[in-house]
Scaffold this active site. Sequence first.
Site, PDB file in Angstrom:
ATOM      1  N   ASP A  65       0.843  -1.187   0.000  1.00  0.00           N
ATOM      2  CA  ASP A  65       0.000   0.000   0.000  1.00  0.00           C
ATOM      3  C   ASP A  65       0.888   1.251   0.000  1.00  0.00           C
ATOM      4  O   ASP A  65       1.438   1.639   1.024  1.00  0.00           O
ATOM      5  CB  ASP A  65      -0.902  -0.036   1.248  1.00  0.00           C
ATOM      6  N   GLU A 144      31.741   8.820   1.884  1.00  0.00           N
ATOM      7  CA  GLU A 144      32.400   8.779   3.198  1.00  0.00           C
ATOM      8  C   GLU A 144      31.430   9.214   4.307  1.00  0.00           C
ATOM      9  O   GLU A 144      31.532  10.324   4.808  1.00  0.00           O
ATOM     10  CB  GLU A 144      33.589   9.742   3.204  1.00  0.00           C
ATOM     11  N   GLU A 146      30.057   9.859   7.790  1.00  0.00           N
ATOM     12  CA  GLU A 146      30.542   9.960   9.171  1.00  0.00           C
ATOM     13  C   GLU A 146      29.360   9.787  10.125  1.00  0.00           C
ATOM     14  O   GLU A 146      28.222  10.041   9.750  1.00  0.00           O
ATOM     15  CB  GLU A 146      31.197  11.328   9.396  1.00  0.00           C
ATOM     16  N   GLU A 201      37.032   9.977  13.896  1.00  0.00           N
ATOM     17  CA  GLU A 201      37.011  11.310  13.311  1.00  0.00           C
ATOM     18  C   GLU A 201      37.425  12.345  14.355  1.00  0.00           C
ATOM     19  O   GLU A 201      37.726  12.009  15.499  1.00  0.00           O
ATOM     20  CB  GLU A 201      35.627  11.617  12.724  1.00  0.00           C
ATOM     21  N   GLU A 208      34.411   7.269  11.071  1.00  0.00           N
ATOM     22  CA  GLU A 208      34.214   7.181   9.624  1.00  0.00           C
ATOM     23  C   GLU A 208      34.714   5.818   9.159  1.00  0.00           C
ATOM     24  O   GLU A 208      35.756   5.343   9.621  1.00  0.00           O
ATOM     25  CB  GLU A 208      35.003   8.291   8.927  1.00  0.00           C
ATOM     26  N   HIS A 257      30.941  13.062   2.475  1.00  0.00           N
ATOM     27  CA  HIS A 257      31.623  13.518   1.267  1.00  0.00           C
ATOM     28  C   HIS A 257      31.480  12.450   0.190  1.00  0.00           C
ATOM     29  O   HIS A 257      31.479  11.259   0.496  1.00  0.00           O
ATOM     30  CB  HIS A 257      33.105  13.764   1.543  1.00  0.00           C
ATOM     31  N   ARG A 328      39.694  22.526   2.893  1.00  0.00           N
ATOM     32  CA  ARG A 328      38.496  21.798   3.302  1.00  0.00           C
ATOM     33  C   ARG A 328      37.290  22.704   3.532  1.00  0.00           C
ATOM     34  O   ARG A 328      36.213  22.255   3.876  1.00  0.00           O
ATOM     35  CB  ARG A 328      38.786  20.965   4.545  1.00  0.00           C
ATOM     36  N   GLU A 345      36.207  15.533  -4.771  1.00  0.00           N
ATOM     37  CA  GLU A 345      35.397  15.219  -3.593  1.00  0.00           C
ATOM     38  C   GLU A 345      34.398  16.349  -3.376  1.00  0.00           C
ATOM     39  O   GLU A 345      34.801  17.506  -3.256  1.00  0.00           O
ATOM     40  CB  GLU A 345      36.334  15.107  -2.396  1.00  0.00           C
ATOM     41  N   ARG A 347      32.061  18.011  -0.823  1.00  0.00           N
ATOM     42  CA  ARG A 347      32.118  17.934   0.644  1.00  0.00           C
ATOM     43  C   ARG A 347      30.837  18.367   1.358  1.00  0.00           C
ATOM     44  O   ARG A 347      30.745  18.273   2.576  1.00  0.00           O
ATOM     45  CB  ARG A 347      33.292  18.772   1.157  1.00  0.00           C
TER      46      ARG A 347
HETATM   47  N1  GLU Z   1      33.296  16.228   9.723  1.00  0.00           N
HETATM   48  C1  GLU Z   1      33.621  17.153   8.656  1.00  0.00           C
HETATM   49  C2  GLU Z   1      32.344  17.550   7.890  1.00  0.00           C
HETATM   50  O1  GLU Z   1      31.405  17.907   8.506  1.00  0.00           O
HETATM   51  C3  GLU Z   1      34.638  16.594   7.699  1.00  0.00           C
HETATM   52  C4  GLU Z   1      35.935  16.126   8.287  1.00  0.00           C
HETATM   53  C5  GLU Z   1      36.804  15.476   7.202  1.00  0.00           C
HETATM   54  O2  GLU Z   1      37.410  16.213   6.400  1.00  0.00           O
HETATM   55  O3  GLU Z   1      36.775  14.260   7.103  1.00  0.00           O
HETATM   56  O4  GLU Z   1      32.248  17.525   6.687  1.00  0.00           O
HETATM   57 MG    MG Z   2      35.900  12.476   7.343  1.00  0.00          MG
END
Ligand code: GLU
Ligand code: MG
Length: 456
Positions: A65, A144, A146, A201, A208, A257, A328, A345, A347
């Site tokens: 359903d 990836e 976390e 992490e 992770e 990521h 980053r 990547e 992010r």
């Molecule tokens: N925890 C971080 C985020 O919020 C990333 C840390 C890392 O570069 O693995 O994206």
């Molecule tokens: Mg990470």
Amino acid sequence: MTDGNIATKKEVGLSKEEQEVLDEIERENVDFVRLQFTDITGTVKNVSIPAHQVEKAFDEGIWFDGSSIEGFARIQESDMRLDPDPSTFTVLPWRSDGDTASARLICDVVNTDGTPFDGGPRQVLKRVLSKAREMGYTVSIGPEPEFFLFEKDEEGKATTVPHDSGGYFDLAPKDMASDVRREVIFTLEQMGFEIEASHHEVADGQHEINFKYDDALSAADNIATFRAVVRAVAEQNGIHATFMPKPIAEINGSGMHAHISLFDEDGNTFADDEDEFNLSETAYKFMGGVLEHAPAFTAITNPTINSYKRLIPGYEAPVYIAWSDVNRSALIRVPDAAGTSSRFEIRSPDPSCNPYLALAVIIEAGLDGIENDIDPGTPVRDDIYEFDEEKREEHGITLLPGRLMDALDALEADEVVCEALGDHVTEKFIEAKQSEYDEYKTYVSGWEKAKYLEKF
Ligand code: GLU
Ligand code: MG
């Protein structure tokens, strides 16, 4: 679940792959099989059937359903069918006791007339991937996700006390969390995952586990499975695993990521040894598309109110729409890799997203970049967290949406991203998120009380 009287789906019996599933069911003494799919928000739904019904499920599908599933059908058109994908069959190690076992099959959702259901998230991703295939590409994704492991209180409710911080009075401190992580990895490996790395992490209690990249559809299936395994193993150990993006203020949140590359018959189309970053024209255009549509796809990759508490400066999560090889704080980072491994990547996504929809919108955005020659601009090397507005403008850097509502507005205004989702999903998604926001709007938070109660 109803078991309607319908014409059989296939005229020609079982495929080889389906027969292999039946053989394995026999061999492993599987008694129940969970048919899984995700609703629009990415929650995994299960319909459990006795193993002897699996042949019928392959043959005719299993009716359910649809009106009771978030974002699916209305009451008057609620009959839907689950069509199990035999390549996703796996025994669930934590539901197996050596004698009998449970297994699962991931399903596509099908309308009564046998056509694919437009509102099924897996179908949305399949549609985008078939477009990629028409353009000559298969898409590889290395996700990836976390997550945090937290203690439960006496009543069994989740807390935000990290599981591995070792209490003050702990006489025999033991890193239970790494035991749990090991058990998660072991379980995943039994289910066919190839684990590449696992680590603690930055934040207390945060972990992770990286599994090997795969084609985008398998990657999305894997993310859904991964979240279920982490939760189940944590639960069995009396602790709570969460993929909530920002459970604790002032420390890192959890991202998911996504490493991405496009392959054709000659190999990785993102690779170019001549280039400073080992990236090809195709890669740059794809990147251009991702940057261009990022404000719109953020609603899908970061779909909760809480997601936006992660996307702030200072915690390794991106805030700025830019790319970099070192940084980053940028939305896209280019790791130092070449040849088959050339990739970038993304992010911004967080693990509260629906993985099928998230990958679908990112890929569609990138394909649009290829189709329309979108230029990603130059890389930003400095720490953008340190930039003031003027310097950001100088570099042409804009910001990701700061709130869910802004992201939804950007989504509605972006034809490419809406088209990737299709009308049904776009409409239902916005509806669901609007009502989440309306609920939040009326809530008076602890922060407000602490700030105003005594002041005014
Ligand atoms: N925890 C971080 C985020 O919020 C990333 C840390 C890392 O570069 O693995 O994206
Ligand atoms: Mg990470």
